[in-house]
Design a protein around this motif. Structure first.
Motif, PDB file in Angstrom:
ATOM      1  N   THR A 425      76.057 -67.445 -47.272  1.00  0.00           N
ATOM      2  CA  THR A 425      76.932 -66.833 -48.060  1.00  0.00           C
ATOM      3  C   THR A 425      77.567 -67.550 -49.613  1.00  0.00           C
ATOM      4  OG1 THR A 425      76.116 -64.572 -47.126  1.00  0.00           O
ATOM      5  CG2 THR A 425      77.882 -63.842 -48.574  1.00  0.00           C
ATOM      6  N   TYR A 426      78.450 -67.497 -48.290  1.00  0.00           N
ATOM      7  CA  TYR A 426      79.370 -68.270 -49.561  1.00  0.00           C
ATOM      8  C   TYR A 426      79.318 -69.609 -50.122  1.00  0.00           C
ATOM      9  CZ  TYR A 426      83.865 -66.146 -47.303  1.00  0.00           C
ATOM     10  OH  TYR A 426      84.817 -64.919 -46.858  1.00  0.00           O
ATOM     11  N   GLN A 427      78.273 -70.152 -49.626  1.00  0.00           N
ATOM     12  CA  GLN A 427      77.878 -70.905 -50.289  1.00  0.00           C
ATOM     13  C   GLN A 427      77.051 -70.481 -51.871  1.00  0.00           C
ATOM     14  OE1 GLN A 427      79.082 -75.027 -50.608  1.00  0.00           O
ATOM     15  NE2 GLN A 427      78.521 -75.105 -48.433  1.00  0.00           N
ATOM     16  N   SER A 428      76.394 -69.909 -51.427  1.00  0.00           N
ATOM     17  CA  SER A 428      75.379 -69.176 -52.321  1.00  0.00           C
ATOM     18  C   SER A 428      76.117 -68.795 -53.726  1.00  0.00           C
ATOM     19  CB  SER A 428      74.882 -68.230 -52.220  1.00  0.00           C
ATOM     20  OG  SER A 428      73.925 -69.055 -51.197  1.00  0.00           O
ATOM     21  N   MET A 429      77.433 -67.805 -53.491  1.00  0.00           N
ATOM     22  CA  MET A 429      78.768 -67.969 -54.306  1.00  0.00           C
ATOM     23  C   MET A 429      79.203 -68.570 -54.991  1.00  0.00           C
ATOM     24  SD  MET A 429      80.029 -64.047 -52.211  1.00  0.00           S
ATOM     25  CE  MET A 429      80.841 -65.037 -51.050  1.00  0.00           C
ATOM     26  N   MET A 430      79.173 -70.192 -54.257  1.00  0.00           N
ATOM     27  CA  MET A 430      80.374 -71.383 -54.648  1.00  0.00           C
ATOM     28  C   MET A 430      79.163 -71.345 -56.277  1.00  0.00           C
ATOM     29  SD  MET A 430      83.386 -70.756 -54.180  1.00  0.00           S
ATOM     30  CE  MET A 430      83.690 -72.923 -54.473  1.00  0.00           C
ATOM     31  N   ALA A 432      76.508 -70.215 -57.467  1.00  0.00           N
ATOM     32  CA  ALA A 432      76.599 -69.333 -58.936  1.00  0.00           C
ATOM     33  C   ALA A 432      77.664 -69.176 -59.853  1.00  0.00           C
ATOM     34  CB  ALA A 432      76.259 -67.496 -58.235  1.00  0.00           C
ATOM     35  N   ASN A 433      78.582 -69.394 -59.082  1.00  0.00           N
ATOM     36  CA  ASN A 433      80.064 -69.974 -60.103  1.00  0.00           C
ATOM     37  C   ASN A 433      80.209 -70.846 -61.020  1.00  0.00           C
ATOM     38  OD1 ASN A 433      80.982 -67.372 -58.638  1.00  0.00           O
ATOM     39  ND2 ASN A 433      82.405 -68.451 -57.944  1.00  0.00           N
ATOM     40  N   TYR A 434      79.694 -71.736 -59.596  1.00  0.00           N
ATOM     41  CA  TYR A 434      79.702 -73.241 -60.733  1.00  0.00           C
ATOM     42  C   TYR A 434      78.780 -73.913 -61.062  1.00  0.00           C
ATOM     43  CZ  TYR A 434      79.475 -78.803 -61.013  1.00  0.00           C
ATOM     44  OH  TYR A 434      78.944 -79.620 -61.037  1.00  0.00           O
ATOM     45  N   HIS A 435      77.553 -73.495 -61.592  1.00  0.00           N
ATOM     46  CA  HIS A 435      77.065 -73.025 -62.965  1.00  0.00           C
ATOM     47  C   HIS A 435      76.821 -72.184 -63.965  1.00  0.00           C
ATOM     48  CE1 HIS A 435      73.843 -76.200 -61.577  1.00  0.00           C
ATOM     49  NE2 HIS A 435      73.893 -75.999 -60.408  1.00  0.00           N
ATOM     50  N   ALA A 436      77.231 -70.618 -62.973  1.00  0.00           N
ATOM     51  CA  ALA A 436      77.664 -69.971 -64.568  1.00  0.00           C
ATOM     52  C   ALA A 436      78.983 -70.452 -65.795  1.00  0.00           C
ATOM     53  CB  ALA A 436      78.230 -68.828 -63.742  1.00  0.00           C
ATOM     54  N   LEU A 453      86.844 -69.332 -73.962  1.00  0.00           N
ATOM     55  CA  LEU A 453      86.318 -68.383 -72.340  1.00  0.00           C
ATOM     56  C   LEU A 453      85.800 -66.807 -72.916  1.00  0.00           C
ATOM     57  CD1 LEU A 453      86.035 -70.499 -69.991  1.00  0.00           C
ATOM     58  CD2 LEU A 453      84.775 -71.078 -71.417  1.00  0.00           C
ATOM     59  N   THR A 454      84.988 -66.072 -72.610  1.00  0.00           N
ATOM     60  CA  THR A 454      84.710 -65.366 -73.068  1.00  0.00           C
ATOM     61  C   THR A 454      83.864 -64.051 -71.699  1.00  0.00           C
ATOM     62  OG1 THR A 454      82.683 -65.065 -73.839  1.00  0.00           O
ATOM     63  CG2 THR A 454      84.659 -64.711 -75.222  1.00  0.00           C
ATOM     64  N   LYS A 455      83.308 -64.891 -70.825  1.00  0.00           N
ATOM     65  CA  LYS A 455      82.720 -64.187 -69.280  1.00  0.00           C
ATOM     66  C   LYS A 455      83.273 -64.979 -68.325  1.00  0.00           C
ATOM     67  CE  LYS A 455      78.663 -64.088 -72.221  1.00  0.00           C
ATOM     68  NZ  LYS A 455      76.856 -64.248 -72.019  1.00  0.00           N
ATOM     69  N   HIS A 456      83.461 -63.851 -67.281  1.00  0.00           N
ATOM     70  CA  HIS A 456      84.417 -64.398 -65.947  1.00  0.00           C
ATOM     71  C   HIS A 456      82.368 -65.307 -65.592  1.00  0.00           C
ATOM     72  CE1 HIS A 456      88.127 -63.021 -65.440  1.00  0.00           C
ATOM     73  NE2 HIS A 456      87.281 -62.203 -66.544  1.00  0.00           N
ATOM     74  N   VAL A 457      82.751 -65.625 -64.188  1.00  0.00           N
ATOM     75  CA  VAL A 457      82.009 -66.549 -63.328  1.00  0.00           C
ATOM     76  C   VAL A 457      81.804 -64.980 -62.066  1.00  0.00           C
ATOM     77  CG1 VAL A 457      82.762 -68.362 -63.076  1.00  0.00           C
ATOM     78  CG2 VAL A 457      83.906 -67.357 -61.481  1.00  0.00           C
ATOM     79  N   PRO A 458      80.114 -65.260 -61.718  1.00  0.00           N
ATOM     80  CA  PRO A 458      80.399 -63.916 -61.065  1.00  0.00           C
ATOM     81  C   PRO A 458      80.930 -63.619 -59.429  1.00  0.00           C
ATOM     82  CG  PRO A 458      78.646 -64.874 -61.483  1.00  0.00           C
ATOM     83  CD  PRO A 458      79.434 -65.803 -61.275  1.00  0.00           C
TER      84      PRO A 458
END
Length: 489
Positions: A425-430, A432-436, A453-458
């Motif tokens: 779960t943690y690695q998946s969230m990291m 997702a953040n990295y690619h966003a 920048l106008t969008k936050h990471v997930p």
């Protein structure tokens, strides 16, 4: 030793080696995905270079709190921001070493191994945001606590083993190095050295390395606090000895990080205490009092965490901006009562375990220092206390599991399954953040300074200051993409 016992021992060793190898790889991958923020770019740029070339001293008006005696913390921050491979290795090594220390100090069983590996998944969001997901937080707070735990391991091992003379020299260097990462641990390791020295003298078991380590901590304190940055008027660092200010900060801010928000650990400790109260042979008065209070505290902390989550807004530094005194004062008093209760439970169940008292006293030393800080107030200083609290919790939980007589393989399977789910779960969230983040920083208009920048990471809790977008640095990401584009495709 029977063949079956020998075979089980071999399998345990193989499993342990594999687990630590996986841990190292996991944290290395985690660090590659970390999104630097704020201070990371300060130390990466001209400001950091200037400070490095001037022994980390610069005018307060320009450099503020960055002009300090954190010689090794600052240096590691600069190196890791300039060299990503070094950052990845340092992150993997020190986080794995931290888990190894927790495991080593907790009986070295498979169950304690799995509980040790669950450490980062029990941390409250403030520690995730300020330590796990932020390079500047990691370099200043994880390495020194690892060094302190290594000293405790050496002292514990030295009770039954005689070390070669070079160990005394190595521990002198360990004491010197350990305090040059942050001010809180600098003073705490002084207390650690003094407590070990006093206890060893009392037990008539004083060793040369007890003395050399303590001398190293004194030298470290002298090196750090003779830095000119601490002897000038500062807009960043402020202390207060006014009781009203101390109490206001503790009740409305800091006790949440020290006690209240560590819900997973609190539940584990209180459930374990309840089991021990029911299952162990203690006086009927203690059995009744300990079991009742453990249940009361357990219910209280589940309710109060839910209450704050639903009724108050956390700011990006994971502190409540305003809490009415009518709520903050009673809540902080309960936290003090809980600390006293845990101390009492240590006396009831583990009164002859010097390590438990050491962890408990050092937690108080760390928290005691932070009571006098009126600025800057943040959660990072309490991470050191959390590690010690986790070690206390491990002792309670492992003892309670032993009393429950549940088959070890069932407990271990549950813990391993939990670890796999949490790790994924943690690695998946990291990821997702990295690619966003790569998508948002790849905009040419952002590179050219035409827009912000106008969008936050997930998952903002994994980026320092909840991904405050003006804390990013376009040149860093352009260089990162150009350097690692063969990996990022």
């Amino acid at each position: 030793m029977s063949k079956k016992t020998s075979g089980n021992s071999t399998l345990k060793k193989i499993f342990t080696i594999i687990m630590f190898g996986v841990s190292f790889i996991y944290f290395c991958a985690f660090r590659f995905l970390v999104i630097p923020s704020g201070d990371d770019y300060f130390w990466l740029g001209k400001m950091g270079k200037y400070l490095m070339n001037h022994m980390f001293y610069g005018p307060q008006a320009t450099y503020g709190g960055s002009s300090n005696g954190r010689y090794l913390g600052n240096l590691l921050e600069i190196v890791t921001m300039h060299k990503l491979p070094v950052a990845i290795l340092a992150y993997g090594i020190f986080w794995t070493l931290l888990l190894w220390c927790i495991w080593y100090l907790s009986k070295k069983t498979i169950t304690s191994l799995l509980l040790s590996f669950l450490f980062i998944f029990t941390m409250q969001d403030a520690f995730i945001n300020n330590i796990l997901g932020w390079n500047a937080g990691f370099v200043n707070y994880v390495p020194p606590v690892v060094m302190g735990l290594i000293y405790i391991i050496v002292v514990n091992k030295g009770v039954a083993k005689k070390f070669v003379p070079i160990v005394s020299i190595l521990l002198l260097l360990l004491g010197l190095a350990g305090g040059l990462f942050n001010e809180v641990w600098n003073i705490t390791q002084l207390a650690l050295g003094l407590l070990v020295l006093g206890y060893s003298y009392w037990k008539k078991d004083l060793k040369s390395y007890h003395i050399t380590y303590f001398l190293g901590t004194i030298g470290s304190a002298l090196i750090m606090f003779t830095h000119k940055g601490y002897h000038e008027a500062s807009t960043y660092r402020k202390t207060s000895y006014t009781l009203s200010t101390i109490w206001d900060t503790y009740s409305k801010v800091t006790h949440f990080w020290l006690i209240t928000f560590n819900l997973i650990l609190l539940i584990a400790i209180l459930l374990a205490i309840f089991v021990l109260a029911i299952k162990t042979k203690i006086s009927s008065e203690n059995k009744l009092a300990v079991s009742i209070f453990s249940v009361i505290f357990l219910i209280y902390y589940i309710i109060i965490n839910n209450f704050f989550r639903n009724n108050f807004h956390l700011n990006p530094m994971y502190g409540y901006k305003t809490v009415r005194a009518s709520i903050a004062v009673p809540e902080s008093l309960v936290s003090i009562a809980l600390m006293i209760f845990i101390g009492y439970c240590i006396w009831v169940f583990f009164k002859n375990d010097p390590k438990m008292w050491l962890y408990y006293l050092l937690t108080g030393v760390i928290a005691g220092q932070l009571l006098f800080v009126s600025s800057p107030v943040n959660s990072r200083g309490y991470f050191l206390s959390y590690v010690l609290m986790y070690l206390i919790g491990m002792k309670f939980v492992l003892s309670a599991l032993n009393e429950l007589r549940i088959k070890n393989y069932l407990i271990n399977l549950i813990l391993l399954a939990t670890l796999i789910v949490c790790g994924y779960t943690y690695q998946s969230m990291m990821y997702a953040n990295y690619h966003a983040n790569l998508i948002r920083v790849s905009d040419p208009d952002y590179y050219n300074g035409k827009k912000e920048l106008t969008k936050h990471v997930p998952y903002v809790k994994f980026v320092w200051f909840n991904d405050l977008m003006n804390q990013q640095n376009a040149p860093y990401w352009k260089n990162h993409i150009d350097t690692y584009k063969h990996i990022l495709k």
